[in-house]
Design an enzyme around this catalytic site. Structure first.
Site, mmCIF file in Angstrom:
data_model
loop_
_atom_site.group_PDB
_atom_site.id
_atom_site.type_symbol
_atom_site.label_atom_id
_atom_site.label_comp_id
_atom_site.label_asym_id
_atom_site.label_seq_id
_atom_site.Cartn_x
_atom_site.Cartn_y
_atom_site.Cartn_z
ATOM 1 N N ASN A 68 21.256 47.575 130.633
ATOM 2 C CA ASN A 68 21.741 48.110 129.352
ATOM 3 C C ASN A 68 21.168 49.511 129.185
ATOM 4 O O ASN A 68 19.992 49.671 128.860
ATOM 5 C CB ASN A 68 21.282 47.170 128.219
ATOM 6 C CG ASN A 68 21.667 47.690 126.850
ATOM 7 O OD1 ASN A 68 22.412 48.653 126.737
ATOM 8 N ND2 ASN A 68 21.154 47.045 125.808
ATOM 9 N N TRP A 69 22.010 50.498 129.414
ATOM 10 C CA TRP A 69 21.529 51.884 129.380
ATOM 11 C C TRP A 69 21.385 52.418 127.955
ATOM 12 O O TRP A 69 20.903 53.543 127.757
ATOM 13 C CB TRP A 69 22.460 52.787 130.208
ATOM 14 C CG TRP A 69 22.424 52.495 131.690
ATOM 15 C CD1 TRP A 69 21.527 51.685 132.339
ATOM 16 C CD2 TRP A 69 23.319 52.987 132.703
ATOM 17 N NE1 TRP A 69 21.814 51.656 133.696
ATOM 18 C CE2 TRP A 69 22.905 52.442 133.951
ATOM 19 C CE3 TRP A 69 24.432 53.835 132.695
ATOM 20 C CZ2 TRP A 69 23.567 52.723 135.148
ATOM 21 C CZ3 TRP A 69 25.089 54.110 133.889
ATOM 22 C CH2 TRP A 69 24.654 53.560 135.100
ATOM 23 N N LYS A 70 21.869 51.668 126.993
ATOM 24 C CA LYS A 70 21.756 52.046 125.570
ATOM 25 C C LYS A 70 22.243 53.481 125.316
ATOM 26 O O LYS A 70 23.102 53.973 126.050
ATOM 27 C CB LYS A 70 20.318 51.854 125.075
ATOM 28 C CG LYS A 70 19.783 50.461 125.363
ATOM 29 C CD LYS A 70 18.529 50.152 124.587
ATOM 30 C CE LYS A 70 17.960 48.824 125.040
ATOM 31 N NZ LYS A 70 16.920 48.322 124.165
ATOM 32 N N HIS A 88 23.584 42.261 119.861
ATOM 33 C CA HIS A 88 22.263 42.809 120.201
ATOM 34 C C HIS A 88 21.475 43.041 118.906
ATOM 35 O O HIS A 88 22.038 43.495 117.905
ATOM 36 C CB HIS A 88 22.434 44.116 120.968
ATOM 37 C CG HIS A 88 21.181 44.549 121.657
ATOM 38 N ND1 HIS A 88 20.110 45.069 120.975
ATOM 39 C CD2 HIS A 88 20.817 44.505 122.959
ATOM 40 C CE1 HIS A 88 19.136 45.350 121.828
ATOM 41 N NE2 HIS A 88 19.537 45.013 123.040
ATOM 42 N N GLU A 137 17.136 37.145 123.610
ATOM 43 C CA GLU A 137 16.416 38.409 123.492
ATOM 44 C C GLU A 137 15.536 38.366 122.249
ATOM 45 O O GLU A 137 15.953 38.828 121.164
ATOM 46 C CB GLU A 137 17.421 39.561 123.368
ATOM 47 C CG GLU A 137 18.262 39.779 124.618
ATOM 48 C CD GLU A 137 18.438 41.259 124.880
ATOM 49 O OE1 GLU A 137 18.161 41.678 126.006
ATOM 50 O OE2 GLU A 137 18.803 42.001 123.972
ATOM 51 N N GLY A 153 15.007 49.240 129.177
ATOM 52 C CA GLY A 153 14.215 50.368 129.683
ATOM 53 C C GLY A 153 14.145 50.472 131.203
ATOM 54 O O GLY A 153 14.374 51.545 131.778
HETATM 55 C C1 PEP Z 1 17.627 45.195 125.617
HETATM 56 O O1 PEP Z 1 17.668 46.053 124.744
HETATM 57 O O2 PEP Z 1 18.615 44.468 125.846
HETATM 58 C C2 PEP Z 1 16.384 45.050 126.353
HETATM 59 C C3 PEP Z 1 16.155 43.934 126.960
HETATM 60 O O3 PEP Z 1 15.539 46.132 126.329
HETATM 61 P P1 PEP Z 1 14.128 46.275 127.093
HETATM 62 O O4 PEP Z 1 14.303 45.728 128.485
HETATM 63 O O5 PEP Z 1 13.854 47.728 127.085
HETATM 64 O O6 PEP Z 1 13.147 45.469 126.329
#
Ligand code: PEP
Length: 254
Positions: free
Chosen positions: A8-10, A98, A170, A237
């Site tokens: 997930n590059w956000k 999300h 999550e 990340g």
């Molecule tokens: C996400 O936002 O889906 C996520 C898992 O982020 P991170 O790996 O940065 O915690």
């Protein structure tokens, strides 16, 4: 069940940077991993077209996900992107629910449910995110909270319409914080969710996957990803670093 790793590059990378990351990733993933693991990238909407063109023309073994979709199908909704528009771009998956969207953009369970229906109607696999806050965990309310989120997300889904689904646990306290949930915590939650979903008429044990997301790094991925009940990871990340993302993929014992 084939494991899946989703990056997930956000809200990062313009489309040129996204192309670079995709190409670097493609050169760095070992061939047998590409065949045995579903590898997915989820860039911003502005990069979908470029990434899709490269995946299709170069026949990459990397699949495409969107990060969001509209709850509406078409009409006067400025700035929105529909599931049909994503389908036309050969998008295979889309993240929904999300916590960043629930919290920052006030998305409630009803909106999330509409998005899931829209995606399914366009043959796009929803990556359905759910999870508790730290307060809910500390108050021992997390299983009830998650159970409610799941019920609301899958409301009205019909057996004959559902192809694939991905349920991504999550925990909010683990996203972007560096604090990863333990394999025991993840297994507890995913077992509950799996049991719940397996009672639904649309459940298909061959296609429905249950994954984890929240501060997954090469240092913690081996234990999480080799657990029988965890079918993969949603990686934020660490997916922006080819080195880390590939190490996470490689930590799956094939
Ligand atoms: C996400 O936002 O889906 C996520 C898992 O982020 P991170 O790996 O940065 O915690």
């Amino acid at each position: 069940m084939k494991k899946i790793i989703i990056g997930n590059w956000k809200l990062n990378l313009d489309h040129l940077e996204a192309i670079q990351l995709l190409q670097k990733l493609n050169y760095s993933i070992e061939e047998d991993k590409e065949e045995k693991i579903d590898i997915v990238v989820s860039p911003s909407h502005t990069s979908l077209r470029s990434i899709q063109t490269i995946i299709d023309t170069d026949k990459l073994n990397i699949q495409l996900s969107a990060q969001d979709v509209s709850q509406f199908s078409e009409g006067p909704y400025t700035g929105e992107v529909s599931s049909h528009q994503l389908n036309k771009l050969n998008v295979s998956y889309c993240i929904v629910g999300h916590s960043e969207r629930r919290i920052e953009f006030n998305e409630n369970d009803e909106i999330i449910n509409k998005k899931i229906h829209n995606l399914i109607s366009e043959d796009i696999t929803p990556i359905i995110c759910f999870g508790e806050s730290l307060e809910q965990r500390n108050n021992d309310q997390y299983l009830d909270h998650i159970s409610n989120q799941i019920d609301a997300a899958v409301k009205g889904l019909r057996k004959d319409k559902v192809n694939n689904l991905i349920f991504a646990y999550e925990p909010i306290w683990a996203i972007g914080t560096g604090e990863v949930a333990s394999a025991i915590d993840v297994v507890e939650v995913l077992s509950m969710v799996k049991e719940k979903i397996s009672e639904k008429p649309f459940y298909d044990s061959d296609t429905v996957r249950f994954i984890y997301g929240g501060s997954v790094t090469p240092d913690n991925s081996h234990e999480l990803l080799n657990s029988k009940i965890i079918d993969g990871a949603l990686v934020g990340g660490s997916s922006l670093s080819v080195e880390k993302f590939v190490k996470i993929i490689n930590s799956i014992d094939l």
